[in-house]
Design a protein around this motif. Structure first.
Motif, PDB file in Angstrom:
ATOM      1  N   ASP B 189       0.875  -1.156   0.000  1.00 15.29           N
ATOM      2  CA  ASP B 189       0.000   0.000   0.000  1.00 15.29           C
ATOM      3  C   ASP B 189       0.920   1.216   0.000  1.00 15.29           C
ATOM      4  O   ASP B 189       1.865   1.278   0.787  1.00 15.29           O
ATOM      5  CB  ASP B 189      -0.802  -0.072   1.304  1.00 15.29           C
ATOM      6  N   MET B 190       0.664   2.174  -0.892  1.00 17.78           N
ATOM      7  CA  MET B 190       1.541   3.329  -0.924  1.00 17.78           C
ATOM      8  C   MET B 190       0.754   4.605  -1.134  1.00 17.78           C
ATOM      9  O   MET B 190      -0.210   4.631  -1.900  1.00 17.78           O
ATOM     10  CB  MET B 190       2.558   3.162  -2.064  1.00 17.78           C
ATOM     11  N   ASN B 191       1.115   5.630  -0.402  1.00 20.56           N
ATOM     12  CA  ASN B 191       0.516   6.934  -0.607  1.00 20.56           C
ATOM     13  C   ASN B 191       1.588   7.843  -1.170  1.00 20.56           C
ATOM     14  O   ASN B 191       2.694   7.914  -0.626  1.00 20.56           O
ATOM     15  CB  ASN B 191      -0.030   7.493   0.701  1.00 20.56           C
ATOM     16  N   VAL B 192       1.243   8.545  -2.230  1.00 18.78           N
ATOM     17  CA  VAL B 192       2.223   9.365  -2.921  1.00 18.78           C
ATOM     18  C   VAL B 192       1.664  10.778  -3.076  1.00 18.78           C
ATOM     19  O   VAL B 192       0.517  10.956  -3.478  1.00 18.78           O
ATOM     20  CB  VAL B 192       2.556   8.767  -4.305  1.00 18.78           C
ATOM     21  N   VAL B 193       2.493  11.757  -2.709  1.00 17.40           N
ATOM     22  CA  VAL B 193       2.101  13.154  -2.826  1.00 17.40           C
ATOM     23  C   VAL B 193       3.031  13.799  -3.849  1.00 17.40           C
ATOM     24  O   VAL B 193       4.252  13.710  -3.695  1.00 17.40           O
ATOM     25  CB  VAL B 193       2.238  13.879  -1.473  1.00 17.40           C
ATOM     26  N   CYS B 194       2.443  14.414  -4.872  1.00 12.71           N
ATOM     27  CA  CYS B 194       3.265  15.013  -5.925  1.00 12.71           C
ATOM     28  C   CYS B 194       2.935  16.491  -6.104  1.00 12.71           C
ATOM     29  O   CYS B 194       1.806  16.925  -5.862  1.00 12.71           O
ATOM     30  CB  CYS B 194       2.982  14.345  -7.280  1.00 12.71           C
ATOM     31  N   THR B 195       3.902  17.228  -6.592  1.00  9.48           N
ATOM     32  CA  THR B 195       3.638  18.594  -7.018  1.00  9.48           C
ATOM     33  C   THR B 195       3.162  18.556  -8.469  1.00  9.48           C
ATOM     34  O   THR B 195       3.300  17.540  -9.165  1.00  9.48           O
ATOM     35  CB  THR B 195       4.919  19.449  -6.913  1.00  9.48           C
ATOM     36  N   GLY B 196       2.618  19.678  -8.891  1.00 16.10           N
ATOM     37  CA  GLY B 196       2.074  19.745 -10.245  1.00 16.10           C
ATOM     38  C   GLY B 196       3.127  19.556 -11.323  1.00 16.10           C
ATOM     39  O   GLY B 196       2.807  19.151 -12.452  1.00 16.10           O
ATOM     40  N   ASP B 197       4.391  19.787 -10.996  1.00 18.10           N
ATOM     41  CA  ASP B 197       5.459  19.600 -11.985  1.00 18.10           C
ATOM     42  C   ASP B 197       6.016  18.182 -11.931  1.00 18.10           C
ATOM     43  O   ASP B 197       7.068  17.898 -12.503  1.00 18.10           O
ATOM     44  CB  ASP B 197       6.582  20.637 -11.777  1.00 18.10           C
ATOM     45  N   GLY B 198       5.321  17.282 -11.219  1.00 17.09           N
ATOM     46  CA  GLY B 198       5.673  15.867 -11.284  1.00 17.09           C
ATOM     47  C   GLY B 198       6.755  15.420 -10.321  1.00 17.09           C
ATOM     48  O   GLY B 198       7.220  14.285 -10.389  1.00 17.09           O
ATOM     49  N   ARG B 199       7.164  16.287  -9.412  1.00 10.62           N
ATOM     50  CA  ARG B 199       8.137  15.840  -8.413  1.00 10.62           C
ATOM     51  C   ARG B 199       7.415  15.291  -7.176  1.00 10.62           C
ATOM     52  O   ARG B 199       6.217  15.479  -7.001  1.00 10.62           O
ATOM     53  CB  ARG B 199       9.075  16.991  -8.051  1.00 10.62           C
ATOM     54  N   PHE B 200       8.184  14.628  -6.310  1.00  6.64           N
ATOM     55  CA  PHE B 200       7.579  13.958  -5.161  1.00  6.64           C
ATOM     56  C   PHE B 200       7.738  14.784  -3.886  1.00  6.64           C
ATOM     57  O   PHE B 200       8.809  15.331  -3.615  1.00  6.64           O
ATOM     58  CB  PHE B 200       8.220  12.593  -4.933  1.00  6.64           C
ATOM     59  N   VAL B 201       6.682  14.838  -3.098  1.00  3.89           N
ATOM     60  CA  VAL B 201       6.719  15.510  -1.802  1.00  3.89           C
ATOM     61  C   VAL B 201       6.761  14.472  -0.692  1.00  3.89           C
ATOM     62  O   VAL B 201       7.465  14.628   0.297  1.00  3.89           O
ATOM     63  CB  VAL B 201       5.499  16.439  -1.647  1.00  3.89           C
ATOM     64  N   GLU B 202       5.997  13.410  -0.857  1.00  8.91           N
ATOM     65  CA  GLU B 202       5.999  12.304   0.114  1.00  8.91           C
ATOM     66  C   GLU B 202       5.803  11.005  -0.638  1.00  8.91           C
ATOM     67  O   GLU B 202       4.975  10.927  -1.554  1.00  8.91           O
ATOM     68  CB  GLU B 202       4.822  12.424   1.108  1.00  8.91           C
TER      69      GLU B 202
END
Lengths: 243, 243, 243, 243, 243, 243
Positions: B189-202
């Motif tokens: 199970d994975m939660n992924v947070v991204c910015t609008g420019d496609g980089r990862f925050v979490e």
């Protein structure tokens, strides 16, 4: 460019794992990752929490805490404040999940093992040291339970080994096993939990300053996997020593 | 092989984002990811917590909570139990960090924005819906603060956009945006947070049953990045509508 | 003299009652009295609290809460403060008593129904809207329990209907269903709970500024009884609609 | 038909009001309504809570509590349970509101008076005895503050007197001042707080079994108003005695 | 040199012990040591705490509390603060231990007696007055349990009597039974609990200013033993009176 | 008759005092009395609690806690239970009082020193080991504050030394420094805190089974005084070592 303490980017701090640090606990370890020292005990009790009774399956859980002066400035005790903070909750849950990843509940039978990880001195990486040390305490506790026949003859509740390490990007450079001073400067901070066969149990990466790219994530995972492999060796060596 | 609700593996559930759902809050959104509905409000107050006073910088924080009957069986209220559970703490912290990743504190000035994310109905993915909705409420609150001159003319505290989605491996297949029924069966199970420019925050991946490989992790990140890009579009469309 | 929002003194705000607002709860209602919006769910569980076991009788109880930004300025969460405030306690108890007034515990059998009333947006009269909406959710939950055979065939636990409204004296004029702006100016404030046959379940009158006379009390009760009769009609119409 | 203790329906239990029961408090009273005994102290402090500072106005508040063995079976201490129950909260708030109804905050100046009402022995009507006794303690505390010049010369913070009594319908008969045994059998239970001039400060009526009619409500209010008038006399007599 | 209130160094304050002060409790006493007044109740319940079930032995425990305005300035209620302070805990435990010293658990059988000691007015020595009064309440409760046949015929759970007194060194002079004004000036403060036969149950001496010598300790113990002997007489006289 | 571990009645267990056990704390000690191990840190902060501000005087306080598995069976964490138990409160207060007995607040100036005593392993005598170790940590912290000029040149806040030991009567024999197994069997248990010049700071004797006589008390005090003198030597030797 060398690190604050002279390490190369892919170098762990000195790791020590002392077993048998408590005369009461079924498993106990004092682990150090450099100046980070965590005291891990594993307590075995017969029986399981109410929601699991009659299932024939065991349970493993963990509690993490920092002594008030384990850090540079004294923190309030959570017992005095009357509640547990979010960070403590989060880490306790992480440790529990990490260890349960290598447990066969059926083989454990209706026994409960509680891992207590108390940070005596903190210098970054307390949660990863806790997981790595708790695994060794858990292994000793399982051995104790086998000898005491709480676990049925021939059953092995441990399905593998587990260790953890932090990685992060500091000044654009991916580094392994951050000390506190590096940790506070990291643009990205990641905690990785691996099994001994090199698979992942937990990957928790956080952009502290700048969002990170897929490529940066890749470099960090490479570093972490290599670091966990070294820790796996240290765990095996510790467990091979006569207690 | 089709999913429980007929989706393809890389398909989001229907997403709706309704702005202006509260007459009191400076920003408010009712977001739904399928049957998951989260009510997000953004509250602006002048001033910052004591530890930040005089810094010239603002602060953004979040609180997450589930209504007692947002789930299939009623849960106790945390206010009645007298303490906040570990899961709630963990998710509140995650939402706060995710939004702070796109905030320029200097531009925000000494103002505080609190995001409240209350789950009205849960069907998996409540934390990712909360982050995605909270961003929109935050954007409206920032706009309000600019119009009210709490933020200096010409300053833009938002440095980007942020959205989140869950991914997981079910029966060996990587899936995007798990509903509850899929979530409980997921091996990973994975939660992924991204910015609008496609980089990862979490990136928070957890092996629920089997540890996962580097290749599996890669597939999940691909799915998540594509999902976040779609959510980013939905956020922009919602914000483009006249309130 | 007309009111802030143009109503006559004996006029209710627009009332809407939407059933089936939750896919999980056995009964659920979103009720609005003007800008006051309360989400009411009714949760049925087999069994009763320990002190009632073996009695053959059921139990009905309620919990009221306000979302932190349901009001004009954000309030702290009671879960974060670690305790429930006096006002919350008082209203939860009032809702529970009001609904129990129309319950036949024997007919309900050893089942428990919990009413959760969460205020999404507050503009005066939240407790009376909660009672009025909770009755409808309760009626749906009772219907569900009858269909599921948790309640014995032919038994009807509901002995009547119940609704509630606030009344008050503002600038010397008795008014029905105060909005927030009227409420804060009221010299006397009263909450009245009536059954559908026009009798009283609760009468709670408080002199906010000046003590009130017996005649003033009489006028307020007249207004309230008429208001409750209208709410009773709205409840019946809502329950007559196909879910 | 006579009552359990031989009273007529409109008869109070014997009332005693002993002033000066504490050597520390600025006002103190031991009041009894039959076997119900409440110890009321009034504590004066200069200054007001933070939210009222600089207003030039004072504040009056109250706290109610029952000693653990004031009742027939011992109850847990709320301090030991770690939280205050709903009933305690509700009664503390009622006492505070009732006394504030006869306070001129401007005349009181920036002083705070806290009324503590501790039930030493309970036999029904503890909240009404508490209000009635607390008024006398308050009057003594105001006198003390005037003598100590905390209150400006010539200012009178008390705008009237206040007392309270319970009424109820038992076996269809409206009764004044219920003792515990009557209270548990009452179909309807009402607490009424009146000023010395016969107006109402609080009316709290609850249908315990059957909803009540407007006519029944009328009878109860008649009984209560007469009872409060008698209590008003008892208060005046007590205050007329030399301390 | 005479004391503040004219006593000689070895003189107790006037002691009064009123039994039967509560109509509900199985034993109840209002005890005064000068201006210190403590209300002690003894509550008997059949059965024992879970950890003692099936042992055939009873249990005795105590809770101490001060009313908020029992002291010169009002203290916060521990129920409102949500936790019990260290001093309260310490004294409750002391009272419990002191009374258990004269209890034969076997003779008591599986019954529990709870002593509640609530300080109505404090002027030094509240804990010693509480122990002395609680013993009398306990004796009455034991008598009640014998009459009710909760205790087997011919069994006597009381193995002796117990009383307590404070002593201290003020301006170099050992004094018996300190009042508050003496207590705050004491260099050394000691609480002594004795049985009726002159042996010690508890000795708790604390150097408030200067450490004390063995000789000073001796003088204090002499004073305390003589004081307890007098209190023992007062207890016997109180118990000899017809209730 | 020899003791469980072969000691003579007047013999201490082996005592070790390791200074400098923490890199963060201004003073830190790992002390052991046999198998009892307590980790003591002293934290210095500029400033004093609010109630002491402007007095020119410092403050010293202590907190005691046991790790959950410091005992033979695992105990719940007080942070998890949400409140501190009576025993913990009592011991924290005892340690604080004991150390304050040798502090000159004026010489300390407006600085605060907090002693944290965390029991890593318990085998009887944890509070006395904590006091003895905390003194050494305190002395190191005072030295640190002098070097950092937080304490004015030439001022010595320490007015003496302090140590503590337990004594008790087991099978009629007075014994020094009880281990756990002796402690549970003791008829009388006493904790004694002495200054280096042989005077008493605290004497806390409790009859666990039988009340004790004046003669028995005398024997116990003799043993304790001799034990403290030995501990005083051990403290001096530890402080004489170069850190």
């Amino acid at each position: 460019m060398s690190r604050i303490d002279g390490r190369t980017p892919d170098q762990l701090r000195p790791v020590t794992i002392e077993r048998g640090w408590s005369k009461h606990a079924e498993g106990s370890v004092l682990i150090s990752f450099g100046d980070t020292k965590v005291f891990c005990t594993a307590s075995v009790t017969e029986g399981v929490p109410r929601w699991r009774k009659g299932s024939g399956e065991g349970w493993v859980t963990a509690e993490y805490s920092m002594l008030p002066r384990s850090t540079n400035t004294r923190g309030d005790r959570e017992s005095v404040r009357g509640k547990i903070g979010g960070r403590t909750h989060e880490i306790s849950r992480l440790i529990g999940r990490s260890l349960r990843a290598v447990i066969d509940y059926k083989a454990l039978g209706e026994n409960t093992i509680v891992l207590d990880c108390d940070v005596l001195q903190a210098d970054g990486g307390t949660r990863t040291a806790a997981i790595t040390g708790a695994y060794v305490a858990l292994a000793d506790a399982v051995g104790w339970a086998q000898r005491k026949k709480l676990i049925k003859h021939g059953r092995q509740p441990l399905t593998g080994t587990v260790s953890a390490v932090s990685v992060g990007i500091v000044n654009g450079v991916p580094l392994l096993d951050l000390c506190y001073e590096e940790d506070v400067k990291a643009e990205t901070d990641m905690n990785v939990v691996c099994t001994g066969d090199g698979r992942f149990v937990e990957v928790q990466g956080t952009a502290e300053a700048e969002p990170f790219t897929r490529a940066e994530l890749g470099s960090l995972l490479d570093l972490a996997a290599a670091g966990c492999a070294e820790l796996d060796t240290a765990q095996r060596e510790a467990l091979a020593r006569t207690l």
